[in-house]
Design a protein around this motif. Structure first.
Motif, PDB file in Angstrom:
ATOM      1  N   ASP A  19      -3.257  -1.873  -4.069  1.00 32.65           N
ATOM      2  CA  ASP A  19      -1.808  -1.782  -4.229  1.00 32.65           C
ATOM      3  C   ASP A  19      -1.245  -0.539  -3.545  1.00 32.65           C
ATOM      4  O   ASP A  19      -1.880   0.509  -3.508  1.00 32.65           O
ATOM      5  CB  ASP A  19      -1.445  -1.715  -5.714  1.00 32.65           C
ATOM      6  CG  ASP A  19      -1.872  -2.968  -6.453  1.00 32.65           C
ATOM      7  OD1 ASP A  19      -1.919  -4.034  -5.815  1.00 32.65           O
ATOM      8  OD2 ASP A  19      -2.171  -2.873  -7.658  1.00 32.65           O
ATOM      9  N   ILE A  20      -0.011  -0.693  -3.057  1.00 31.45           N
ATOM     10  CA  ILE A  20       0.720   0.425  -2.463  1.00 31.45           C
ATOM     11  C   ILE A  20       1.946   0.659  -3.325  1.00 31.45           C
ATOM     12  O   ILE A  20       2.752  -0.247  -3.527  1.00 31.45           O
ATOM     13  CB  ILE A  20       1.135   0.111  -1.010  1.00 31.45           C
ATOM     14  CG1 ILE A  20      -0.086  -0.177  -0.147  1.00 31.45           C
ATOM     15  CG2 ILE A  20       1.959   1.267  -0.430  1.00 31.45           C
ATOM     16  CD1 ILE A  20       0.235  -0.649   1.249  1.00 31.45           C
ATOM     17  N   GLU A  21       2.059   1.857  -3.848  1.00 31.17           N
ATOM     18  CA  GLU A  21       3.209   2.232  -4.657  1.00 31.17           C
ATOM     19  C   GLU A  21       3.794   3.511  -4.085  1.00 31.17           C
ATOM     20  O   GLU A  21       3.116   4.527  -4.034  1.00 31.17           O
ATOM     21  CB  GLU A  21       2.797   2.448  -6.119  1.00 31.17           C
ATOM     22  CG  GLU A  21       2.309   1.200  -6.825  1.00 31.17           C
ATOM     23  CD  GLU A  21       1.818   1.484  -8.242  1.00 31.17           C
ATOM     24  OE1 GLU A  21       2.042   2.600  -8.750  1.00 31.17           O
ATOM     25  OE2 GLU A  21       1.199   0.578  -8.815  1.00 31.17           O
ATOM     26  N   ASP A  22       5.036   3.456  -3.668  1.00 28.75           N
ATOM     27  CA  ASP A  22       5.701   4.580  -3.009  1.00 28.75           C
ATOM     28  C   ASP A  22       4.843   5.029  -1.837  1.00 28.75           C
ATOM     29  O   ASP A  22       4.644   4.280  -0.905  1.00 28.75           O
ATOM     30  CB  ASP A  22       5.970   5.726  -3.992  1.00 28.75           C
ATOM     31  CG  ASP A  22       6.933   5.314  -5.104  1.00 28.75           C
ATOM     32  OD1 ASP A  22       7.871   4.544  -4.803  1.00 28.75           O
ATOM     33  OD2 ASP A  22       6.740   5.751  -6.248  1.00 28.75           O
ATOM     34  N   ASN A  23       4.305   6.240  -1.877  1.00 32.68           N
ATOM     35  CA  ASN A  23       3.455   6.751  -0.796  1.00 32.68           C
ATOM     36  C   ASN A  23       1.983   6.762  -1.180  1.00 32.68           C
ATOM     37  O   ASN A  23       1.177   7.361  -0.485  1.00 32.68           O
ATOM     38  CB  ASN A  23       3.866   8.182  -0.432  1.00 32.68           C
ATOM     39  CG  ASN A  23       5.075   8.205   0.441  1.00 32.68           C
ATOM     40  OD1 ASN A  23       5.667   7.169   0.718  1.00 32.68           O
ATOM     41  ND2 ASN A  23       5.457   9.376   0.891  1.00 32.68           N
ATOM     42  N   ASN A  24       1.607   6.125  -2.289  1.00 31.93           N
ATOM     43  CA  ASN A  24       0.222   6.137  -2.750  1.00 31.93           C
ATOM     44  C   ASN A  24      -0.419   4.762  -2.578  1.00 31.93           C
ATOM     45  O   ASN A  24       0.190   3.744  -2.894  1.00 31.93           O
ATOM     46  CB  ASN A  24       0.152   6.559  -4.216  1.00 31.93           C
ATOM     47  CG  ASN A  24       0.616   7.989  -4.408  1.00 31.93           C
ATOM     48  OD1 ASN A  24       0.290   8.854  -3.620  1.00 31.93           O
ATOM     49  ND2 ASN A  24       1.392   8.230  -5.444  1.00 31.93           N
ATOM     50  N   VAL A  25      -1.643   4.764  -2.100  1.00 31.46           N
ATOM     51  CA  VAL A  25      -2.401   3.534  -1.895  1.00 31.46           C
ATOM     52  C   VAL A  25      -3.689   3.641  -2.689  1.00 31.46           C
ATOM     53  O   VAL A  25      -4.378   4.672  -2.647  1.00 31.46           O
ATOM     54  CB  VAL A  25      -2.746   3.325  -0.398  1.00 31.46           C
ATOM     55  CG1 VAL A  25      -3.511   2.037  -0.203  1.00 31.46           C
ATOM     56  CG2 VAL A  25      -1.499   3.336   0.451  1.00 31.46           C
ATOM     57  N   ARG A  26      -4.027   2.581  -3.399  1.00 32.49           N
ATOM     58  CA  ARG A  26      -5.309   2.543  -4.113  1.00 32.49           C
ATOM     59  C   ARG A  26      -6.349   1.976  -3.161  1.00 32.49           C
ATOM     60  O   ARG A  26      -6.209   0.867  -2.654  1.00 32.49           O
ATOM     61  CB  ARG A  26      -5.185   1.679  -5.357  1.00 32.49           C
ATOM     62  CG  ARG A  26      -4.267   2.322  -6.364  1.00 32.49           C
ATOM     63  CD  ARG A  26      -4.361   1.702  -7.721  1.00 32.49           C
ATOM     64  NE  ARG A  26      -3.433   2.406  -8.597  1.00 32.49           N
ATOM     65  CZ  ARG A  26      -2.565   1.797  -9.365  1.00 32.49           C
ATOM     66  NH1 ARG A  26      -2.542   0.490  -9.432  1.00 32.49           N
ATOM     67  NH2 ARG A  26      -1.747   2.504 -10.107  1.00 32.49           N
ATOM     68  N   THR A  35      -7.192   7.367  -4.739  1.00 29.38           N
ATOM     69  CA  THR A  35      -5.770   7.186  -4.505  1.00 29.38           C
ATOM     70  C   THR A  35      -5.443   8.028  -3.289  1.00 29.38           C
ATOM     71  O   THR A  35      -5.692   9.232  -3.267  1.00 29.38           O
ATOM     72  CB  THR A  35      -4.935   7.640  -5.716  1.00 29.38           C
ATOM     73  OG1 THR A  35      -5.309   6.835  -6.838  1.00 29.38           O
ATOM     74  CG2 THR A  35      -3.456   7.461  -5.445  1.00 29.38           C
ATOM     75  N   GLU A  37      -2.691   9.394  -0.515  1.00 29.71           N
ATOM     76  CA  GLU A  37      -1.263   9.621  -0.310  1.00 29.71           C
ATOM     77  C   GLU A  37      -0.952   9.451   1.176  1.00 29.71           C
ATOM     78  O   GLU A  37      -1.559  10.086   2.030  1.00 29.71           O
ATOM     79  CB  GLU A  37      -0.876  11.024  -0.766  1.00 29.71           C
ATOM     80  CG  GLU A  37       0.615  11.284  -0.670  1.00 29.71           C
ATOM     81  CD  GLU A  37       1.001  12.660  -1.198  1.00 29.71           C
ATOM     82  OE1 GLU A  37       2.104  13.108  -0.862  1.00 29.71           O
ATOM     83  OE2 GLU A  37       0.198  13.272  -1.919  1.00 29.71           O
TER      84      GLU A  37
END
Length: 142
Positions: A19-26, A35, A37
């Motif tokens: 998943d990509i949330e804002d500027n963070n990718v798992r 995680t 950034e």
């Protein structure tokens, strides 16, 4: 989620991008979660062009055209990320449209990569066992 296999300095890495949330990718590398950034990209500032009577050209600018390709060389590109299992041609071979050039393993399936036209193989850009990304030049046909 997308899975990739990379070989770096002879070591094989299995990378799963989640998943990509804002500027963070798992991301998971060989089973270890991280995680990551992402760097924020600055949008380029666009300056408006103001034309006055003194700067307006007398004739419209010439249309931009692509030069005709001499010799018509172009690369066969990888349609998806994967690993090269087998290369079935050599540099200098003459190939026919539809002929299998190499075998690419992607998502646990073997995919035949075929010539899109008749021609001569002028360069092979990959090697057996190499992990590649989508859009990578595989073979150049002239």
């Amino acid at each position: 989620m997308k899975e990739y296999r990379y070989k770096i300095n002879g070591n094989l890495y299995k990378v799963t991008v989640g998943d990509i949330e804002d500027n963070n990718v798992r991301v998971e590398v060989n089973g270890t979660p991280y995680t990551v950034e992402l760097e924020k990209q600055n949008k380029p500032k666009i300056k408006p062009v103001v034309r006055t009577a003194s700067t307006t050209p007398a004739a419209p600018p010439a249309a931009v055209t692509r030069p005709a390709s001499v010799g018509s060389k172009s690369g066969i590109k990888s349609p998806l990320p994967g690993v090269i299992l087998e290369i079935k041609v050599k540099e200098g071979d003459t190939v026919k449209r539809g002929q299998t050039l190499l075998v690419l393993e992607a998502m646990k399936m073997e995919n035949d990569i075929k010539a899109d036209r008749d021609g001569k193989v002028t360069a092979i850009k990959v090697s057996k066992g190499e992990s590649i990304l989508e859009g990578t030049d595989l073979i150049i046909i002239e």
